[in-house]
Design an enzyme around this catalytic site. Structure first.
Site, PDB file in Angstrom:
ATOM      1  CB  SER A 190       8.082  32.944  22.013  1.00  0.00           C
ATOM      2  OG  SER A 190       6.849  32.275  21.893  1.00  0.00           O
ATOM      3  CB  ALA A 228      -1.887  33.656  15.680  1.00  0.00           C
ATOM      4  N   GLY A 229      -4.284  34.883  17.588  1.00  0.00           N
ATOM      5  CA  GLY A 229      -5.307  34.562  18.583  1.00  0.00           C
ATOM      6  C   GLY A 229      -4.752  34.083  19.908  1.00  0.00           C
ATOM      7  CE  LYS A 230       1.127  35.416  20.140  1.00  0.00           C
ATOM      8  NZ  LYS A 230       0.588  36.048  18.911  1.00  0.00           N
ATOM      9  CB  SER A 231      -3.937  37.987  23.604  1.00  0.00           C
ATOM     10  OG  SER A 231      -2.580  38.371  23.542  1.00  0.00           O
ATOM     11  CG  LEU A 274       2.624  34.256  12.390  1.00  0.00           C
ATOM     12  CD1 LEU A 274       1.981  34.151  11.005  1.00  0.00           C
ATOM     13  CD2 LEU A 274       4.043  34.802  12.285  1.00  0.00           C
TER      14      LEU A 274
END
Length: 199
Positions: A109, A39-42, A36
């Site tokens: 995604s 969420a902390g992806k980057s 989401l």
């Protein structure tokens, strides 16, 4: 009248995938962070890129927000546009893996079918899916970009996790919740595993 599409035949190349990988002395792959917004992806992608570079590996981070500013700036947030956004990112990632790089993708995604199709675009073992499973409540609390606030105020629609679905991976290689202590050391462990794979 139906438009006729040109016949495109890709030329044979003298410098191939194996040679490029051999020059870099590593096994190229795509590490795909999904989750989401907030969420902390980057953050994880950036940390992994830094860790891999520190280990002498050749890596590159494809961040969803940066790609939305350039390559995908003509796309909105409809389902069709989200499909196309991921398709373009996959094509770029495939070219970069072919160039011998470890490619890190950080992008929401949201649709499982798109991520499954992405996996099919790579050779066995070249696609590593990381589900950043941070709960929606925590993502809303963080709201570092003010996007959830904008959704609440009605300024944004089709927002993943609110009025547009997020389909969690069924069998990702890794799952990490950045709202708990389990994220401590995760990047080091992942970088070490990749180092062993590529050593």
């Amino acid at each position: 009248m139906t438009e006729l599409r040109p016949i495109i035949i890709a030329p044979a190349l003298s410098v191939d995938h194996a040679l490029r990988a051999g020059m870099k002395q590593q096994r190229p792959c795509c590490i795909w962070f999904t989750g989401l917004s907030g969420a902390g992806k980057s953050t994880l992608g950036n940390q992994l890129d830094h860790a891999l570079q520190a280990n002498g590996m050749h890596s590159y981070l494809l961040d969803g927000d940066r790609l939305r500013q350039g390559l995908c700036n003509d796309l909105g947030m409809t389902d069709a546009d989200r499909h196309e956004n991921v398709r373009r990112i996959v094509e770029v990632a495939k070219l970069m893996v072919d160039a011998g790089l470890v490619v890190i993708v950080s992008v929401i995604s949201p649709f499982r079918a798109d991520r499954d199709a992405a996996r099919q675009g790579f050779a066995d073992g070249e696609f590593i899916e990381v589900h950043v499973s941070t709960p929606l409540e925590e993502c809303v609390r963080r709201d570092a970009k003010g996007l959830y606030k904008a959704v609440k105020e009605g300024r944004i629609t089709n927002f993943t996790g609110i009025d547009s679905p997020y389909e969690a991976p069924l069998k990702p290689e890794f799952v990490i919740d950045t709202s708990t202590g389990e994220s401590d050391g995760f990047i080091d462990r992942l970088a070490q595993q990749l180092d062993r794979m590529h050593g």
